[in-house]
Every structure is written in structure tokens, then in C-alpha cells.
Design an enzyme around this catalytic site. Structure first.
Site, mmCIF file in Angstrom:
data_model
loop_
_atom_site.group_PDB
_atom_site.id
_atom_site.type_symbol
_atom_site.label_atom_id
_atom_site.label_comp_id
_atom_site.label_asym_id
_atom_site.label_seq_id
_atom_site.Cartn_x
_atom_site.Cartn_y
_atom_site.Cartn_z
ATOM 1 N N GLU A 293 0.824 -1.199 0.000
ATOM 2 C CA GLU A 293 0.000 0.000 0.000
ATOM 3 C C GLU A 293 0.865 1.258 0.000
ATOM 4 O O GLU A 293 1.929 1.285 0.618
ATOM 5 C CB GLU A 293 -0.927 -0.005 1.217
ATOM 6 C CG GLU A 293 -1.925 -1.154 1.127
ATOM 7 C CD GLU A 293 -2.842 -1.262 2.328
ATOM 8 O OE1 GLU A 293 -3.993 -1.659 2.132
ATOM 9 O OE2 GLU A 293 -2.420 -0.954 3.455
ATOM 10 N N CYS B 290 3.485 8.463 0.992
ATOM 11 C CA CYS B 290 4.015 7.545 1.999
ATOM 12 C C CYS B 290 4.235 6.195 1.315
ATOM 13 O O CYS B 290 3.274 5.571 0.856
ATOM 14 C CB CYS B 290 2.998 7.443 3.138
ATOM 15 S SG CYS B 290 3.422 6.245 4.408
ATOM 16 N N CYS C 85 6.627 -7.071 6.942
ATOM 17 C CA CYS C 85 7.699 -6.405 7.693
ATOM 18 C C CYS C 85 8.560 -7.434 8.409
ATOM 19 O O CYS C 85 8.078 -8.481 8.830
ATOM 20 C CB CYS C 85 7.106 -5.430 8.719
ATOM 21 S SG CYS C 85 8.371 -4.349 9.473
ATOM 22 N N CYS D 134 6.634 -5.197 15.852
ATOM 23 C CA CYS D 134 6.081 -4.212 16.776
ATOM 24 C C CYS D 134 4.645 -4.598 17.129
ATOM 25 O O CYS D 134 3.836 -4.904 16.250
ATOM 26 C CB CYS D 134 6.157 -2.816 16.161
ATOM 27 S SG CYS D 134 7.847 -2.352 15.710
ATOM 28 N N CYS E 195 1.434 -2.574 15.520
ATOM 29 C CA CYS E 195 1.370 -2.234 14.096
ATOM 30 C C CYS E 195 0.670 -3.327 13.306
ATOM 31 O O CYS E 195 0.993 -4.514 13.429
ATOM 32 C CB CYS E 195 2.790 -2.030 13.569
ATOM 33 S SG CYS E 195 2.830 -1.614 11.813
ATOM 34 N N SER F 237 11.937 6.512 7.866
ATOM 35 C CA SER F 237 11.545 6.266 9.258
ATOM 36 C C SER F 237 11.971 4.869 9.678
ATOM 37 O O SER F 237 11.746 3.901 8.952
ATOM 38 C CB SER F 237 10.022 6.412 9.380
ATOM 39 O OG SER F 237 9.606 6.217 10.715
ATOM 40 N N SER G 180 11.374 5.972 15.306
ATOM 41 C CA SER G 180 10.145 5.634 16.034
ATOM 42 C C SER G 180 10.525 5.193 17.440
ATOM 43 O O SER G 180 10.848 4.037 17.678
ATOM 44 C CB SER G 180 9.394 4.524 15.296
ATOM 45 O OG SER G 180 9.046 4.974 14.008
ATOM 46 N N LEU G 181 10.505 6.144 18.353
ATOM 47 C CA LEU G 181 10.977 5.868 19.716
ATOM 48 C C LEU G 181 9.885 5.175 20.530
ATOM 49 O O LEU G 181 10.079 4.090 21.060
ATOM 50 C CB LEU G 181 11.421 7.177 20.376
ATOM 51 C CG LEU G 181 12.185 7.031 21.680
ATOM 52 C CD1 LEU G 181 13.491 6.276 21.480
ATOM 53 C CD2 LEU G 181 12.457 8.401 22.312
ATOM 54 N N ASN G 182 8.751 5.828 20.645
ATOM 55 C CA ASN G 182 7.537 5.197 21.182
ATOM 56 C C ASN G 182 7.549 4.810 22.655
ATOM 57 O O ASN G 182 6.551 4.295 23.166
ATOM 58 C CB ASN G 182 7.158 3.946 20.369
ATOM 59 C CG ASN G 182 6.751 4.292 18.950
ATOM 60 O OD1 ASN G 182 6.430 5.438 18.661
ATOM 61 N ND2 ASN G 182 6.768 3.319 18.065
ATOM 62 N N CYS H 30 -1.158 5.700 10.055
ATOM 63 C CA CYS H 30 0.056 5.014 10.514
ATOM 64 C C CYS H 30 -0.306 3.702 11.187
ATOM 65 O O CYS H 30 -1.162 3.660 12.051
ATOM 66 C CB CYS H 30 0.801 5.846 11.557
ATOM 67 S SG CYS H 30 1.332 7.427 10.975
HETATM 68 N N1 SAH Z 1 9.192 0.591 10.216
HETATM 69 C C1 SAH Z 1 9.309 2.016 10.153
HETATM 70 C C2 SAH Z 1 8.317 2.690 9.217
HETATM 71 C C3 SAH Z 1 6.871 2.220 9.258
HETATM 72 S S1 SAH Z 1 5.880 2.660 10.624
HETATM 73 C C4 SAH Z 1 9.182 2.606 11.543
HETATM 74 O O1 SAH Z 1 8.878 1.888 12.467
HETATM 75 O O2 SAH Z 1 9.460 3.787 11.702
HETATM 76 C C5 SAH Z 1 5.614 4.384 10.531
HETATM 77 C C6 SAH Z 1 5.178 4.989 11.866
HETATM 78 O O3 SAH Z 1 3.893 4.514 12.259
HETATM 79 C C7 SAH Z 1 6.124 4.629 13.014
HETATM 80 O O4 SAH Z 1 6.476 5.792 13.708
HETATM 81 C C8 SAH Z 1 5.286 3.721 13.902
HETATM 82 O O5 SAH Z 1 5.679 3.825 15.247
HETATM 83 C C9 SAH Z 1 3.894 4.261 13.640
HETATM 84 N N2 SAH Z 1 2.831 3.302 13.945
HETATM 85 C C10 SAH Z 1 2.864 1.964 13.820
HETATM 86 N N3 SAH Z 1 1.692 1.420 14.209
HETATM 87 C C11 SAH Z 1 0.900 2.444 14.594
HETATM 88 C C12 SAH Z 1 -0.441 2.533 15.074
HETATM 89 N N4 SAH Z 1 -1.197 1.450 15.205
HETATM 90 N N5 SAH Z 1 -0.931 3.747 15.341
HETATM 91 C C13 SAH Z 1 -0.192 4.857 15.169
HETATM 92 N N6 SAH Z 1 1.064 4.838 14.701
HETATM 93 C C14 SAH Z 1 1.613 3.645 14.428
#
Ligand code: SAH
Length: 345
Positions: free
Chosen positions: A89, A102, A109, A113, A116, A190, A212-214, A332
Site C-alpha cells: 500500500e 508515503c 515487515c 512491533c 502495528c 523512518s 520511532s521511539l515510542n 500510521c
Molecule cells: N518501520 C518504520 C516505518 C513504518 S511505521 C518505523 O517503524 O518507523 C511508521 C510509523 O507509524 C512509526 O512511527 C510507527 O511507530 C507508527 N505506527 C505503527 N503502528 C501504529 C499505530 N497502530 N498507530 C499509530 N502509529 C503507528
């Protein structure tokens, strides 16, 4: 094997066509044709016929088919593409005066995570640079005239730094001379924090980085992103600090998805600001986008605002990325068409 057309750098294209003028004409066609056809035409203006047909034989477009298209009322458009056996996508996000595309870097992947939707697909295969640039060309052709697609973010499906060679080549095609000629400041890759490749990217590319620190503690982050055990928070931020000290002049985007009762307390906000205090960092707060089968939920909007205020008042730039395209599961972390037919009609 020869590379598909969209994966050729301008130098390679010039070589293949025997002149810069022809290469410029080919690039103009590639990034100016609406809609982009699935197969290259027999002739392209400005390129000698025999040169073009030789190139067309050796370097066709990557095999692709449209596999669905959905438009959110907010203008965000999710485009599904079949690339051989895989489906990925791409999302077109119009904003004021410009659009952002995007792109996906993998089908599925390599990372796991917990929050995701793409992770639920598992890993299917790496995308080639040609397939990554193709996504941009297709989406670009759909951008409104007054909002050209000048930005690219590698935030679709996949972990770009588990496919770095192809990602670097794609960045090179997008930002090199000739169309599309995007600025390095307009291309952002990213990562979920694959440290060795993040360092290689910082050392070799001038494009932007988003991390993507989170989470603000390793314990918290490991639960959400298992590979944090291998590359913990301090090592990731240390690499950014080193890059900054080396005079790269970069600013770093730090993505922080917010989950209710997981990482959204005042204490988390203060820890986040402290972690980033000595870095030129811009925090993007992303309230979680829910998807079926996943128990995580976003905080209430007031909590998101309170979190932002704490980070901001501590002197760290911090914006909230309110979700776009949520109605069509294009936000995202919601890209996972293959298993679920994810909202396509
Ligand atoms: N693998 C890379 C790029 C894809 S994810 C990465 O992790 O950066 C792109 C962004 O979406 C990342 O910042 C990730 O933390 C965020 N993301 C993933 N799942 C999400 C969700 N369910 N809700 C909001 N953001 C999410």
C-alpha cells in the site's frame, strides 16, 4: 538481471540512452504522465526510437497492477498495488500547497512491533528500489494539480533499514538530478531503530531520519518493540548525538505513538523531554490508530494535549499528528491489506 526503469539512477539512465537529453526526456515522461501506464509505450517523446526500445526490453517497469484505491473524506488516498505475488500500500496525503507520498519498503515487515497492523502479516519480501520509486510515480500522478507531490516519507509497510541498499538507491533516484528532483529535506526515512543500518544511513545519505521511539524506558520499549533488546534507547539516541556532533546539521524527527495507560503519563512526557534535551529533535506525537484484533487504545485528546504541553514546555519541539485517513485504514500502523481486504470495495 537488469534493473527496472524506475530503479535506474540518472547516471545509469544516461548511460543506457546514450545522452543526458534523452535521459531527461525519459524521466520527464516517467514523472509527468498521468496516470502512469502499466507497460511502457512504444515511443517516448525526445528519445530516439531504437534507443528507447532497447531500454524498454532491458529495463521495463516493475510488474504492477492496481489492486484497490480508497479515498478518505479528508483527501487522503490509499492505493493498493500488486507487485508480482505481493501486495503493498502507498498513501497520498494532500496538504496545503503540496502532497506527501508515503511509500512501503517491504511487503509485510521484518520487525514485530506489537502495535502495528503490518507486523501481523509477517514478512513477505523486500521491495526493489524500482518498486519503491514506482509507488511514488503512481501516487504522484494522482496528486491534485495545485498540490504536487514534493515530499516522500518511508513510513508505509516495512522496516526501511532492513532493506537499506534498495532504500538508499530509491532515495538517490528521488533526490538526484532530473525529475522528480526532490529536495533531501523533503525525503524522510523512518526506522523502528535498526542501529547498524541507521548509522550507515546517517553516514551516507543526506535525507532526513525519523526514529520511532515510542517509549521512554527500555523495559517499556522492549514490550512494544522486541528488537529494542538488541538496540536499546541509549544506543539509538547516542548514534543521533554522534551524527549531530559530526556536524551533519540534521534535525531528527522522533515519532512517539501514544497509548492509553502504556506510555502517556506526565512522567513519560518528562522523561521523553529529558532524553531529547541535547538533540535537535522534533517530536511527532501520534495517537494510536486502532485496528481489529489489537487491544491497544489511544489516550483521550485532552491527555494527548497535556502530554504535548509538558514536552513543549521542557523546550523540545513537539507536534501532534492527528490521524489522517483513519476512515480508510490508511493511517500510521494500519497498512495490512493482504490479510483482511482492509476496506477496499
Ligand atoms: N518501520 C518504520 C516505518 C513504518 S511505521 C518505523 O517503524 O518507523 C511508521 C510509523 O507509524 C512509526 O512511527 C510507527 O511507530 C507508527 N505506527 C505503527 N503502528 C501504529 C499505530 N497502530 N498507530 C499509530 N502509529 C503507528
Amino acid at each position: 538481471m537488469d534493473r527496472a526503469l524506475t530503479g535506474l539512477t540518472f547516471a545509469e539512465l544516461t548511460d543506457a540512452l546514450g545522452s543526458r537529453t534523452r535521459a531527461l526526456a525519459a524521466r520527464k515522461w516517467l514523472f509527468g504522465t498521468r496516470p502512469l501506464p502499466q507497460v511502457l509505450p512504444a515511443r517516448v517523446e525526445g528519445v530516439a526510437a531504437e534507443r528507447w526500445s532497447a531500454l524498454r526490453e532491458r529495463s521495463p517497469l516493475p510488474a504492477w497492477e492496481p489492486a484497490g484505491r480508497r479515498e478518505d473524506p479528508d483527501g487522503t488516498t490509499k492505493i493498493a498495488l500488486r507487485l508480482g505475488q505481493a501486495t503493498v500500500e502507498t498513501v497520498l496525503i494532500p496538504a496545503d500547497g503540496r502532497s506527501t507520498v508515503c511509500v512501503s519498503s517491504q511487503a509485510g515487515c521484518t520487525r514485530h512491533c506489537r502495535f502495528c497492523a503490518t507486523a501481523t502479516l509477517g514478512f513477505q519480501r523486500q521491495l526493489t528500489a524500482a518498486e519503491i520509486v514506482l509507488q511514488y510515480a503512481i501516487a504522484r500522478a494522482e496528486a491534485p494539480d495545485d498540490r504536487p507531490a514534493r515530499n516522500v516519507v518511508f513510513m508505509g509497510m516495512g522496516e526501511p533499514f532492513d532493506n537499506l541498499d534498495e532504500v538508499l538507491r530509491a532515495v538517490n533516484v528521488l533526490t538526484g538530478e532530473a525529475a522528480p528532483g526532490l529536495g533531501h529535506q523533503h525525503v524522510t526515512v523512518s526506522t523502528s531503530g535498526v542501529l547498524p543500518e541507521m548509522k550507515r544511513f546517517l553516514a551516507t545519505s543526506r535525507a532526513q531520519l525519523a526514529l520511532s521511539l515510542n517509549a521512554t524506558t527500555d523495559e517499556q520499549r522492549e514490550r512494544l518493540m522486541p528488537h529494542n533488546r538488541t538496540w536499546p534507547i541509549a544506543s539509538l539516541l547516542g548514534a543521533l548525538r554522534e551524527d549531530a556532533a559530526g556536524g551533519s546539521g540534521r534535525r531528527y524527527f522522533v515519532e512517539y505513538v501514544l497509548w492509553r495507560d502504556v506510555n502517556d503519563t506526565d512522567e513519560d512526557a518528562r522523561r521523553l523531554a529529558a532524553l531529547l534535551a541535547d538533540l535537535p529533535a522534533h517530536v511527532n506525537l501520534i495517537p494510536h490508530n486502532a485496528f481489529e484484533g489489537n487491544p491497544l487504545v489511544p489516550p483521550a485528546p485532552e491527555r494527548v494535549l497535556a502530554f504535548q504541553k509538558i514536552v513543549h514546555d521542557a523546550g523540545v519541539r513537539c507536534l501532534i499528528r492527528w490521524p489522517r485517513g483513519r476512515d480508510i485504514a490508511a493511517a500510521c500502523g494500519q497498512l495490512a491489506l493482504v490479510s483482511s481486504n482492509n476496506g477496499y470495495s
